[in-house]
Every structure is written in C-alpha cells, then in structure tokens.
Design a protein around this motif. Structure first.
Motif: not given
Length: 468
Positions: A188-190, A220-225
């Motif tokens: 699961v990539p962060g 994918s539910g991985c919000p950009p920072n």
C-alpha cells in the motif's frame, strides 16, 4: 546478598540505559562535545557504556563530522572491549554514502561479511542506495532481488529506495512497473512513494504521466501534501506550462496549504514573466502578510526576474522592501540592477550605480563585467572597449564576453587579436567565443586569416603543453 547483587545488576542496567538516553538526546541537538562530557562523567560515576552508547556517538559523528571522525569512536569502542555490531556498520555505511564515499561504503559492507556479521535489512537498503548513487542500477536490483529471496521482509523504505533510484538513473518506466507489481503484491503506497514517482516523471519529461500519478494518489485515498504540490509546481513551471502551475498554486491555497518562500518567489516570478504585475504585487503582499520573510537570495532572484522582463519599477520596489526589512544589498543585487538598466538603455544610470557599488567597497569585477556586456548589447562597443582596457582585474568571463560581443559587432579582426593574446597569455576562453571568431572571419571572406589564426592558436597551445 543474592538480592543485593540482583539489585546492583538491575541498577547498573537502568543507569546505563539512562546514560544512553541522555547522550542520544544531546547528540540529536548536535552538541557532540557535551555528549562526550556526559559520557566521561558517567564513567567517573561508575556507569559503563555499552554498544548502544558507542553506536549513538558513531551515528552522530557520521552525520556531523564524517566517517573518519566516526572511526575514532570505533577505535575507542574496541579499546573498551566492546565489539562493533551490525548497527555500528550500518551507521558507518550510511555515513559514507551520505558524504559521497561510495567505494568506502562498499568496503565496509564487505568487511561486515568478512568478520562473519550478518547484514540486516538496513544494511541492504544502504547498499542499494549506494549502488544507485554510483550509477549501477543493475547491481542495486540484484541486492533487492536477494532481499526478496533471502527471507528478509522489505519495508516501505526498501521499496522507495528502489523506485527513487530507478527514476534518478533514467529508468522511470521500470520504476512504474515495479510500483504496479508491488501494489498487486499487497504493498500500500504512501504519499512519499507517489512523490518520488511524480518527481521522477517530471524530471524525465513525462508531464502527463506525472499529472495522472497525482490524480491516482487522490483517488486512492492518499491525499497530496505540500511536498507533492511543490514538486508539481516546480515541474510544470520548468516545462513552461505556466497556467497549469498557477492552477496548482490556487488549488494549494484553497486547500489551506502553507507556502514557503520558494513557492511564493516561483509564482511571483511567473506572474512577472507573463506580464501579470498586479497579481505579482498581490502575491508579494500576501506573502509578507503571512509573515513569510524573504532572505537576500530570494530578493535577488525576484529583482533579476523583474529586470529580465524590463519591469525596473517593480525591481526598485523590491529594493525598497530590502531596506525596510533591515537587509543590506550585496554586489549581486547591484550587478542585477546594472544589467537591467543597461538592457533598458539607461547607460548613465547603470554607470552611476556602478560607481556607487565601487564606493561601497563591493567587489566590482562582476558588476563591471555586466556593465561592459550591457554597453556592447546597447551598441556602445567603443565605450565598452575603453572600460575593458581600464579594468585592473579581468577573468575568463570578461575576455570571453568581450570576444563574443566584438564578433556580434562584426569586428572580427579585433576579436581575433584579443583571442590570440588570451591564448598566448594562458587565459581560458570559452570554445563558443573561439568558434564565433573563426566562423565570423570565414563568413566575412577572410577564410585564409581564419586558418592562420587557428594554426597560431594550435602552436601556442603546443608551446604551453611543452613548457608544462
């Protein structure tokens, strides 16, 4: 008695642990001398350091002073009868790689194997990173393959090291394939993994792929920072896709992300470049309102952009901001303004600023170079030659610039004489300047003189090499 012995043993363990916690805390604040003092005081009180104590110091020495200094701690460690372990070697390998001592890092890994020590996952991660930095991705992949087959469980850092290394070595497609395969295997990539890929794709010119990867991260539910958006911002602006970059900037603002000085300066520069001066001013006002102060380098960057776009009024507004903020202009600030004044044809103003620069005690060589180049571009070649001849200290750029500008003014004979005198005086001239002289003579109908000049340059270089 048995109970007392057990208590003393427990007390010793706890005390050494407390000593290690203190040293680790001090090392993190980069106060090595203080950490060494605490160690000495601890020994005086009867607290004997263990392998953790020395490993903490070794890691700190590697980060601050380098591997050579860390080896002195290893020597002390051995004298105290404590043998280095895997963690010791991992710190040394990581330190060597960080300081660009790649062959040293590989030697340390070989030494681990030679003394019968078993590398752990961190050892292999460092080895992979080292091979990538050496430009040997095949060997890095072999290490990764051995990890997968050797019973070790790769961690997120292992995968990110592989993806980052492949991208930086020009194998963006392989990085994407690995990323996809890992996802199929349950990885699961962060956001860090996505950031690495997006950055690699932008740098390899795959702008659309990079944008798609950003969209994938969102879905994918991985919000950009803020790092993600800064990467995208830089990538789009470098590709001259200004409107897309500005859209990303506003998107960041709408989501409440805070910007650093770099992001603001970049966007302000783009507004200036595209002639949107009001938006540039608004952006600058907002930056100052948010308490983000600029350093002199940032101001110089913005002033340079304004001068390049002929927006001298905005450049002088920035100059006022520098003074109001308590900063002092340096020779680069003055040089940028001199160049901008020359480009707008204000030669008198440029000369006055040059004199002011000299009076302030700045190194005026760079400013003079800029002024002479500006005179040439403004068509004042004779004035430029006079200034050139009056200069006490000239560098390679001064001569190369003068030769180039003489060629642009079609004064090829004068340029050829200056070029030959430079070669005979061991002054390096840019190859582009040399080619401009030779090509100019040929195109002007002086092909024979061009050949003679080329022959004289060759002879002068041969004489120099023989003397050397």
């Amino acid at each position: 008695m048995r109970r007392m012995a057990k208590f003393d043993h427990l007390y010793g363990r706890l005390s050494t642990k407390l000593l290690n916690i203190c040293i680790d805390s001090i090392c993190k604040s980069q106060q090595i001398e203080k950490a060494e003092s605490v160690l000495i005081d601890g020994i005086r009180l009867g607290l004997l350091p263990d392998v953790v104590t020395y490993n903490t110091l070794i890691a700190a020495y590697c980060g601050i002073f380098g591997v050579d200094a860390a080896f002195s701690v290893v020597h002390r460690m051995k004298e105290a009868g404590i043998n280095p372990n895997t963690v010791t070697y991992n710190s040394l390998i990581a330190g060597a790689t960080r300081h660009g001592l790649f062959s040293g890092a590989l030697d340390l890994f070989e030494e681990m194997l030679r003394v019968g020590m078993h590398p752990d996952l961190w050892s292999y991660n460092s080895l992979m990173h080292c091979y990538f930095r050496l430009g040997e991705p095949e060997k890095a992949y072999d290490v990764f393959h051995n990890i997968m087959l050797g019973g070790l469980s790769p961690c997120r850092i292992t995968y990110n090291t592989m993806i980052n290394g492949l991208c930086k070595n020009g194998y963006a497609d392989n990085a994407i394939m690995l990323f996809r395969n890992l996802k199929r295997l349950g990885f699961v990539p962060g956001i860090t993994s996505y950031n690495i890929l997006i950055n690699g794709l932008f740098k390899s010119g795959r702008f659309n792929n990079a944008r798609r990867m950003l969209d994938e991260a969102l879905k994918s539910g991985c919000p950009p920072n803020v790092i993600t958006y800064t990467i995208v911002l830089k990538g789009l602006f470098r590709a001259r896709r200004f409107e897309e970059g500005i859209e990303i900037f506003w998107e960041m603002k709408s989501k409440g992300y805070t910007f650093d000085a770099f992001a603001y300066c970049t966007v302000i520069g783009i507004f200036v470049k595209t002639g949107r001066i009001r938006e540039a001013n608004d952006c600058m006002a907002e930056m100052l309102k948010n308490g983000i102060g600029l350093d002199l380098v940032s101001y110089n960057t913005l002033i340079n952009l304004c001068c390049k776009e002929g927006k001298l009024e905005l450049a002088y507004q920035l100059l006022d901001e520098i003074e109001k903020g308590g900063l002092k202009c340096d020779e680069f600030t003055h040089t940028i303004l001199i160049d901008g004044l020359c480009k707008t044809g204000n030669i008198e103003g440029a000369y006055q600023l040059l004199e002011h620069t000299t009076m302030l005690g700045f190194d005026s060589k760079v400013a003079l170079n800029s002024f002479i180049d500006g005179l040439c571009k403004a068509g004042h070649i004779d004035y430029a030659m006079m200034m050139f001849e009056s200069m006490e200290h000239k560098d390679s750029f001064t001569y190369s610039s003068m030769v180039h500008n003489l060629c642009k003014a079609r004064r090829y004979h004068c340029a050829s004489e200056l070029l030959l005198s430079c070669v005979r005086s061991h002054i390096k001239i840019l190859k582009s300047a040399q080619r401009a002289v030779l090509d100019g003579l040929c195109y002007s109908g002086f092909a024979r003189k061009a050949k003679k000049l080329e022959s004289k340059i060759r002879i002068a270089r041969l004489l120099q090499s023989n003397l050397a």
